[in-house]
Motif scaffolding. Structure first.
Motif, mmCIF file in Angstrom:
data_model
loop_
_atom_site.group_PDB
_atom_site.id
_atom_site.type_symbol
_atom_site.label_atom_id
_atom_site.label_comp_id
_atom_site.label_asym_id
_atom_site.label_seq_id
_atom_site.Cartn_x
_atom_site.Cartn_y
_atom_site.Cartn_z
ATOM 1 N N THR A 75 0.724 -1.243 -0.011
ATOM 2 C CA THR A 75 -0.020 0.063 -0.057
ATOM 3 C C THR A 75 0.895 1.378 0.111
ATOM 4 O OG1 THR A 75 -0.208 0.239 2.408
ATOM 5 C CG2 THR A 75 -1.757 -1.097 1.406
ATOM 6 N N VAL A 76 0.446 2.376 -0.437
ATOM 7 C CA VAL A 76 0.971 3.555 -0.461
ATOM 8 C C VAL A 76 -0.143 4.615 0.072
ATOM 9 C CG1 VAL A 76 1.762 5.580 -1.653
ATOM 10 C CG2 VAL A 76 2.478 3.373 -2.294
ATOM 11 N N ASP A 77 0.211 5.071 1.379
ATOM 12 C CA ASP A 77 -0.925 5.968 1.958
ATOM 13 C C ASP A 77 -2.164 4.990 2.152
ATOM 14 O OD1 ASP A 77 0.878 8.144 2.289
ATOM 15 O OD2 ASP A 77 0.320 9.131 0.293
ATOM 16 N N GLY A 78 -2.100 3.925 2.605
ATOM 17 C CA GLY A 78 -3.053 3.152 3.007
ATOM 18 C C GLY A 78 -4.032 2.670 1.846
ATOM 19 N N GLU A 79 -3.750 2.986 0.506
ATOM 20 C CA GLU A 79 -4.347 2.439 -0.745
ATOM 21 C C GLU A 79 -3.609 1.263 -1.475
ATOM 22 O OE1 GLU A 79 -5.355 5.511 -3.152
ATOM 23 O OE2 GLU A 79 -6.516 6.681 -2.016
ATOM 24 N N ALA A 80 -4.164 0.152 -1.671
ATOM 25 C CA ALA A 80 -3.628 -0.975 -2.140
ATOM 26 C C ALA A 80 -3.094 -0.423 -3.729
ATOM 27 C CB ALA A 80 -4.583 -2.082 -2.397
ATOM 28 N N VAL A 81 -1.638 -0.876 -3.983
ATOM 29 C CA VAL A 81 -0.924 -0.914 -5.198
ATOM 30 C C VAL A 81 -1.755 -1.809 -5.955
ATOM 31 C CG1 VAL A 81 1.022 -0.956 -6.431
ATOM 32 C CG2 VAL A 81 0.867 0.174 -4.121
ATOM 33 N N LYS A 82 -2.426 -1.421 -7.152
ATOM 34 C CA LYS A 82 -3.048 -2.327 -8.260
ATOM 35 C C LYS A 82 -2.406 -2.249 -9.574
ATOM 36 C CE LYS A 82 -7.495 -2.058 -5.743
ATOM 37 N NZ LYS A 82 -8.806 -1.628 -5.815
ATOM 38 N N GLY A 83 -1.440 -1.191 -9.855
ATOM 39 C CA GLY A 83 -0.612 -1.038 -10.910
ATOM 40 C C GLY A 83 0.110 0.173 -10.936
ATOM 41 N N PRO A 84 0.720 0.391 -12.080
ATOM 42 C CA PRO A 84 1.735 1.737 -12.225
ATOM 43 C C PRO A 84 0.911 3.017 -12.157
ATOM 44 C CG PRO A 84 2.169 0.170 -13.908
ATOM 45 C CD PRO A 84 0.947 -0.381 -13.302
ATOM 46 N N SER A 85 1.519 4.031 -11.255
ATOM 47 C CA SER A 85 0.608 5.191 -11.066
ATOM 48 C C SER A 85 1.650 6.368 -11.207
ATOM 49 C CB SER A 85 0.151 5.189 -9.657
ATOM 50 O OG SER A 85 -0.547 6.378 -9.385
#
Length: 291
Positions: A75-85
């Motif tokens: 996660t980054v800032d509590g949000e799951a990493v689902k792909g490039p950003s």
């Protein structure tokens, strides 16, 4: 886009929990990384080191969103990493510039894709190029730049979109020693100015110590976190710091950890006594007799 002296310190929290990644081969499934936990706090500079093949880049690529974990959570800032950003800027060891675009056009590319106007993205690119000491080269094409300059452009391009975190996979590995030292200082200056979180993969222990607030040491494959080491050295740092007793102690401690894992990666066939015996046999002996 104005470049702030410091970025907000409440964003860019990276959390890796129970991370595992396995892949299939003709000989069956191989676990590259197993049960790895890692945290990068907002605004922190953290490095990952370990023996070759331990999964350092695998872990970094999962944070970037290029790989999906078999198990666990990123996660980054509590949000799951689902792909490039664009929230996660990535810099690779290989130069990844567009050869048909100038330095400034390379830096502007991501901003253009996000719909930023021409004049605004030109100001943003020139501001960052100035921070990296590249203002005089904004109209040059990549084939006219040295390796270190190309990598500086790559770092600036990754920063241009205002990411929360910067991910770097051995970005200075192909550079000569002197250029590498200069690039470390430039990266440190950019990081301190912008205040974003950095996760940095390297084989170089000295580089990790010089750059980092904390260092994670990975085990031999399947890779997991063997140790977490805080770097209690004051900032700003310069080359003279590498001669300090604390730096030398950290280098010795980290080197021992990696050497232990490197020997494990060789299947335990080599140990310290065996290496000493080999050195004695090779000293003044015919190599064929030893082999």
């Amino acid at each position: 886009m104005a470049i702030p002296a410091t970025a907000p310190t409440n964003t860019g929290l990276i959390e890796v929990t129970g991370f595992e990644l396995a892949y299939d081969t003709i000989d069956g499934a191989v676990i590259a990384v197993s049960d790895a936990d890692l945290v990068v706090n907002p605004g922190e500079f953290v490095s990952i080191i370990g023996p070759s093949g331990c999964g350092k880049s695998t872990l970094l690529n999962a944070v970037a969103g290029f790989l999906k974990p078999t198990a666990g959570r990123v996660t980054v800032d509590g949000e799951a990493v689902k792909g490039p950003s664009a929230d996660r800027g990535m810099v690779f060891q290989q130069y990844s510039l567009f050869p048909w675009k100038t330095v400034r056009e390379n830096v502007e590319f991501g901003l253009k894709m996000r719909g930023m106007g021409r004049s605004e993205r030109a100001v943003a690119a020139r501001t960052l190029l100035g921070l990296a000491g590249l203002s005089a080269f904004e109209n040059h094409y990549p084939d006219r730049l040295s390796g270190g300059m190309k990598q500086r452009v790559g770092i600036v391009r990754a920063l241009a979109t205002g990411p929360k975190v910067l991910l770097l996979d051995e970005p200075f590995g192909a550079l000569d020693a002197q250029t590498r030292v200069i690039m470390q200082q430039i990266l440190t200056n950019l990081w301190q100015r912008l205040g974003i979180s950095v996760l940095f993969v390297t084989h170089d222990i000295d580089e990790a110590i010089f750059l980092s607030d904390r260092i994670y040491v990975m085990t031999a494959r399947p890779g997991c976190i063997k140790a977490e080491v805080t770097v209690p050295l004051p900032r700003p740092r310069d080359a003279a710091l590498q001669l300090s007793p604390e730096f030398i102690r950290l280098r010795a401690d980290l080197g021992a950890l990696i050497r232990e894992e490197s020997l494990k990666a060789m299947g335990g066939e080599l140990n310290e006594d065996a290496l000493k015996g080999l050195a004695v046999n090779l000293n003044g002996s015919n190599l064929a007799q030893v082999v």
